[in-house]
Design a protein around this motif. Structure first.
Motif, PDB file in Angstrom:
ATOM      1  N   ASP A 316       0.821  -1.208   0.000  1.00 40.11           N
ATOM      2  CA  ASP A 316       0.000   0.000   0.000  1.00 40.11           C
ATOM      3  C   ASP A 316       0.855   1.258   0.000  1.00 40.11           C
ATOM      4  OD1 ASP A 316      -2.583   1.395   0.228  1.00 40.11           O
ATOM      5  OD2 ASP A 316      -1.884   1.917   2.241  1.00 40.11           O
ATOM      6  N   VAL A 317       1.864   1.311   0.883  1.00 40.03           N
ATOM      7  CA  VAL A 317       2.665   2.541   0.962  1.00 40.03           C
ATOM      8  C   VAL A 317       3.539   2.720  -0.281  1.00 40.03           C
ATOM      9  CG1 VAL A 317       2.643   2.596   3.478  1.00 40.03           C
ATOM     10  CG2 VAL A 317       4.517   1.412   2.301  1.00 40.03           C
ATOM     11  N   LEU A 318       3.962   1.618  -0.882  1.00 40.56           N
ATOM     12  CA  LEU A 318       4.792   1.729  -2.083  1.00 40.56           C
ATOM     13  C   LEU A 318       4.016   2.248  -3.284  1.00 40.56           C
ATOM     14  CD1 LEU A 318       6.930  -1.531  -1.781  1.00 40.56           C
ATOM     15  CD2 LEU A 318       7.760   0.822  -1.564  1.00 40.56           C
ATOM     16  N   THR A 319       2.701   2.229  -3.202  1.00 42.63           N
ATOM     17  CA  THR A 319       1.872   2.754  -4.291  1.00 42.63           C
ATOM     18  C   THR A 319       1.092   4.006  -3.898  1.00 42.63           C
ATOM     19  OG1 THR A 319       0.152   1.151  -3.668  1.00 42.63           O
ATOM     20  CG2 THR A 319       1.600   0.551  -5.489  1.00 42.63           C
ATOM     21  N   SER A 320       1.283   4.471  -2.673  1.00 44.03           N
ATOM     22  CA  SER A 320       0.581   5.689  -2.247  1.00 44.03           C
ATOM     23  C   SER A 320       1.532   6.832  -1.913  1.00 44.03           C
ATOM     24  CB  SER A 320      -0.306   5.399  -1.031  1.00 44.03           C
ATOM     25  OG  SER A 320       0.463   4.934   0.066  1.00 44.03           O
TER      26      SER A 320
END
Length: 378
Positions: A316-320
């Motif tokens: 999630d954080v790698l795409t947000s």
């Protein structure tokens, strides 16, 4: 088209953390390679309890139905005396709604197979019998050397290689904390499940805690927690008789169930350890997840659940987030306090179980509080 801040990721470790990470990243369009030091993707033959948060992650990954089909859904967790007299019912939040169970039991190799199939379906590359022997960060990538003599470059390396993580030692050096032995061990064995054993049950005896968890239509795993001053495991051929003797104190577990524990391969013995690596859990483009940074005891059944949560949150954080640095900072920020609290609570329960009969009601209260904690969003 992926909006991630990384394009190629190496995951060191093919257990629950590593495979969940591969699935979550792969579904974001990120290229993933998983390397596993063992000769195959396999797990010990014991059971595993999937608490609500684990089922929630599996639901988000589209895998909860496959797990429930292969396992056994449970709606109630109770604590009782060694003779089976009810002490307290633990409130289990149904995080997937009223139509699905609160928790589930599953034969651990079955869970690994579900994750393995899903990782392959996302296009992940899986290599067995392979380890990372060295890595060097260049600022924009990580150059990695492998045990088979090959080298490659990745945008990110994920250390998901367990509680004895070589990646942790290599990344943190002398600052890497070691897991702490808690002078306890848990013994588990998969046995036949009587039809009326449908609840997850903790049994508090005068010297030990035991219990059982259904894992299929006809199987469950029985377990017993004992004090252990040494980390060593018993000789395999002696383990079944030793476990039968320990369970003899618990009349709530029928004698025929205890006597069915005869095969050394049936008994899994694990000394208990704890670990929480201080924040942050990354250095540059290398991040640690799962048991490599937070190792609880099994008293809350959240070790595997936290590991799979890590993979989901990391994707999630790698795409947000807009940069790798921001993404990894957000990852630790979202995970650290939650994982530390779960480790702390599980260790407290472990300590109380050294005098299980005295602390049974107290332990049940902390378990209820912990269920509310682990139900919180990730």
């Amino acid at each position: 088209m992926s909006s991630a801040v990384v394009g190629r990721v190496l995951v060191a470790g093919g257990g629950l953390a590593g495979l969940a990470t591969a699935i979550a990243l792969g579904r974001k369009g990120i290229e993933v390679r998983v390397v596993e030091r063992n000769a195959g993707f396999s797990s010990n033959g014991s059971g595993i309890t999937l608490m609500g948060p684990a089922l929630r992650v599996l639901g988000d990954l589209g895998l909860v139905e496959a797990c429930l089909d292969r396992g056994y859904g449970v709606t109630e967790l109770v604590t009782a005396t060694a003779a089976g007299e009810l002490l307290e019912t633990v409130d289990l939040p149904r995080l997937l709604g009223p139509k699905l169970p609160a928790i589930a039991g599953l034969y651990r190799p079955e869970l690994l197979n579900v994750l393995l199939e899903a990782a392959l379906a996302t296009g992940a590359s899986l290599s067995v019998g392979t380890t990372v022997t060295d890595f060097e960060q260049t600022g924009t990538a990580v150059a990695v050397a492998f045990s088979d003599g090959t080298t490659d470059r990745y945008d990110l390396v994920v250390g998901a290689d367990g509680w004895l993580s070589p990646t942790r030692g290599r990344l943190l050096g002398a600052a890497a904390p070691a897991p702490v032995f808690l002078e306890q061990a848990v013994w588990r064995a998969v046995v036949r499940r009587p039809g009326d054993f449908t609840r997850s049950t903790f049994l508090y005896g005068t010297r030990r805690k035991a219990g059982f968890m259904p894992i299929s239509a006809d199987r469950m795993y029985a377990y017993v927690v004992e004090s252990a001053t040494e980390r060593s495991k018993p000789a395999a051929d002696a383990a079944p008789e030793m476990m039968r003797e320990m369970l003899a104190d618990f009349s709530a577990l029928p004698a025929e169930i205890r006597e069915s524990i005869t095969d050394p391969a049936q008994v899994d013995v694990r000394p208990l350890h704890k670990l929480v690596v201080p924040s942050p859990w990354s250095r540059g483009r290398i991040v640690l997840i799962g048991d490599a940074v937070h190792l609880p005891t099994p008293q809350l059944g959240m070790g595997g659940g936290m590991a799979m949560e890590d993979g989901y949150v990391l994707a999630d954080v790698l795409t947000s987030e807009k940069t790798v640095e921001a993404a990894l900072s957000a990852f630790t920020r979202r995970r650290f306090a939650r994982c530390r609290a779960i480790v702390d609570n599980s260790v407290q329960l472990s300590e109380w179980e050294k005098n299980a009969a005295e602390h049974g009601p107290e332990a049940a209260r902390l378990m209820n509080e912990s269920q509310q904690l682990i139900a919180q969003p990730i």
